[in-house]
Design an enzyme around this catalytic site. Structure first.
Site, short mmCIF file in Angstrom:
data_model
loop_
_atom_site.label_atom_id
_atom_site.label_comp_id
_atom_site.label_asym_id
_atom_site.label_seq_id
_atom_site.Cartn_x
_atom_site.Cartn_y
_atom_site.Cartn_z
N LYS A 199 27.84 -41.99 22.96
CA LYS A 199 26.97 -42.26 21.62
C LYS A 199 27.57 -43.60 21.16
O LYS A 199 28.81 -44.08 21.09
CB LYS A 199 27.51 -41.33 20.21
CG LYS A 199 26.43 -41.71 19.22
CD LYS A 199 26.74 -40.44 18.56
CE LYS A 199 25.92 -39.96 17.04
NZ LYS A 199 26.77 -38.84 16.42
N SER A 210 23.00 -37.22 14.65
CA SER A 210 23.13 -38.50 14.61
C SER A 210 23.17 -38.79 15.73
O SER A 210 23.30 -39.89 16.99
CB SER A 210 23.83 -39.28 13.86
OG SER A 210 24.75 -38.71 14.27
N SER A 267 26.23 -33.35 14.14
CA SER A 267 25.11 -34.26 14.92
C SER A 267 25.07 -34.00 16.19
O SER A 267 24.67 -34.89 16.58
CB SER A 267 26.08 -35.62 14.22
OG SER A 267 25.56 -36.00 13.21
#
Length: 459
Positions: A82, A157, A181
């Protein structure tokens, strides 16, 4: 997985067995890179790709397997990271123009552990700015789509991460979870997402911790075994100790259909209810708790933590005006108006919540909830404004996940059985602090009966 499935469709654990039998890691990476080239443009999942680095790492992995000395069971397995986690030599933007040119010179600790284990880092996945939103869009890279319907969001996210994993662009993804997330995007794309207990995965040097101890690192994969294989590496040396705790022979399970009367999409509600009914048919002891109000005080806590975190971060960037999205600017303004008294009151609320949930987990081994309150919504919109006919705010879809972060608990999102043609629904299983092992064992035992991965399209 059948013998004719493409190499990129294999799981991390399948790769380990295949490499031991002579499959070339380079062949896997070449097939995966070709698949990324064909798949990523329609989803915008991977925003920084390191093809040459991945191929070089694959060649090194092939030599280790040939010599009978693999670094670990993950040696040669393709992974993504990520874009708010640091990878040496790869741009790390955190989804913001403020970091558009930032290239770290060292790995964050879990990345280093993956690299030392031989995992092949393909690149970085898309995030919303500063990873504080529940959808995935930013001014640098644009919007990420859901593999089941690219017009819809995969959530956030970790939206880029789940889009990559769900379509086979990697075997698993290294992600963060500060308020859900990992778990909500996994639920929106039919994946397994694990948020470990606080302090289980040590991070080392990284971006500023704007969510404090709420945010942790964990994996997203297509199956439970791959999640556990990733945890063995990134959570060493804590993981063997946590996994030593057994699953009770008859776990006591509480089920909260909603938190404080918050609206839940009818389809999600129906799928979860069917899953609970099937769990009871399998002999599991599940008690419905309704109304469930223990988590209600968190509604006032979350904005204080996130807004003050954003305001604190932007103080470090004097020229931030005009460089961030309007939503981030609004969070900064709100955070600047909050006082130290507000922040300490929020922490006091968290302490009270901890006592309440300690009492809950003295009575139950697990708490089951829906993972998300809403089905995926249009990809470029920050949140659904209405759920089940009721107006909701920006966190209305996210009511079930942030309590886990506030209290440092472990939780896993698991994909429910859904009708053909339906979008995925995830169920969240929460355990008490440091009860990651029993939670993992529960997920592994009931995967295939209560929880089933499906590809968005047949590979």
């Amino acid at each position: 997985m059948n013998d004719r499935a493409p190499l990129w469709a294999m799981s991390a654990c399948e790769f380990a067995r295949a490499f031991a039998d002579g499959l070339s890691p380079r062949a896997v990476i070449e097939a995966t890179l070709s698949h990324i080239a064909a798949t990523n443009p329609r989803l915008n999942a991977i925003v920084t790709l390191d093809a040459s680095g991945a191929l070089a790492a694959a060649d090194a992995s092939a030599r280790r397997w040939h010599d009978g000395k693999p670094a670990s069971a993950l040696d040669g397995v393709p992974v993504t990271v990520k874009d708010n986690i640091l990878v040496a030599g790869l741009r790390a933007t955190w989804g913001s123009k403020l970091y558009r040119d930032f290239v770290p010179d060292e790995d964050e600790l879990p990345v280093r552990r993956l690299r030392e284990a031989g995992a092949i880092i393909l690149g970085k996945t898309n995030v919303p700015e500063f990873t504080v939103h529940g959808y995935t869009d930013n001014a640098l890279f644009g919007t990420t789509g859901n593999p089941w319907d690219p017009a819809l969001t995969p959530g956030g996210s970790s939206g880029g991460a789940v889009a990559a994993v769900a379509t086979g662009m990697c075997a698993f993804a290294l992600c963060t979870d500060g308020g859900g997330s990992i778990r909500r995007p996994a639920a929106h794309t039919g994946l397994v997402g694990f948020k470990p207990s606080r302090d289980t995965v040590v991070r080392g040097k990284g971006f500023p911790a704007i969510l404090g101890e709420f945010e942790v690192i964990g994996p997203i994969a297509r199956g439970v075994e791959d999640v556990l294989a990733a945890m063995e590496v990134i959570a060493a040396p804590a993981w063997p100790r946590l996994m030593a705790a057994p699953l009770p022979p008859r776990p006591r399970i509480a089920y909260a259909p909603t938190f404080g009367g918050a609206p839940v999409d009818p389809f999600i509600r129906d799928v979860i209810e069917r899953t609970i009914a099937e769990a009871r048919a399998l002999g599991l002891d599940v008690e419905t708790l309704s109304p469930f109000t223990l988590a209600d005080p968190l509604e006032a806590v979350w904005p204080v933590i996130s807004q003050t975190g954003v305001a604190w971060l932007l103080e470090q960037h004097p020229a931030w005006q005009g460089q961030v999205s309007p939503a981030i600017a609004e969070m900064e303004a709100a955070g600047r108006r909050l006082s130290a008294r507000d922040y300490l009151n929020a922490l006091d609320q968290v302490a009270a919540l901890r006592r309440s949930f300690d009492a809950l987990f003295a009575q139950y081994d697990f708490l089951i909830t829906p993972c998300a309150a809403a089905m995926p919504w249009p990809a470029a919109e920050s949140h659904p404004p209405v759920i089940d006919g009721q107006p909701v705010g920006p966190r209305g879809h996210a009511v079930f996940t942030a309590i886990v972060n506030a209290l440092g608990l472990p939780a896993m999102s698991l994909p429910c059985v859904i009708p053909d043609g339906a979008l995925p629904v995830g169920l969240q299983v929460i355990a008490g602090r440091d009860h990651d092992g029993p939670l993992a064992r529960f997920a592994r035992e009931y995967e295939g009966r209560l929880f089933v991965h499906r590809w968005p399209n047949s590979p």
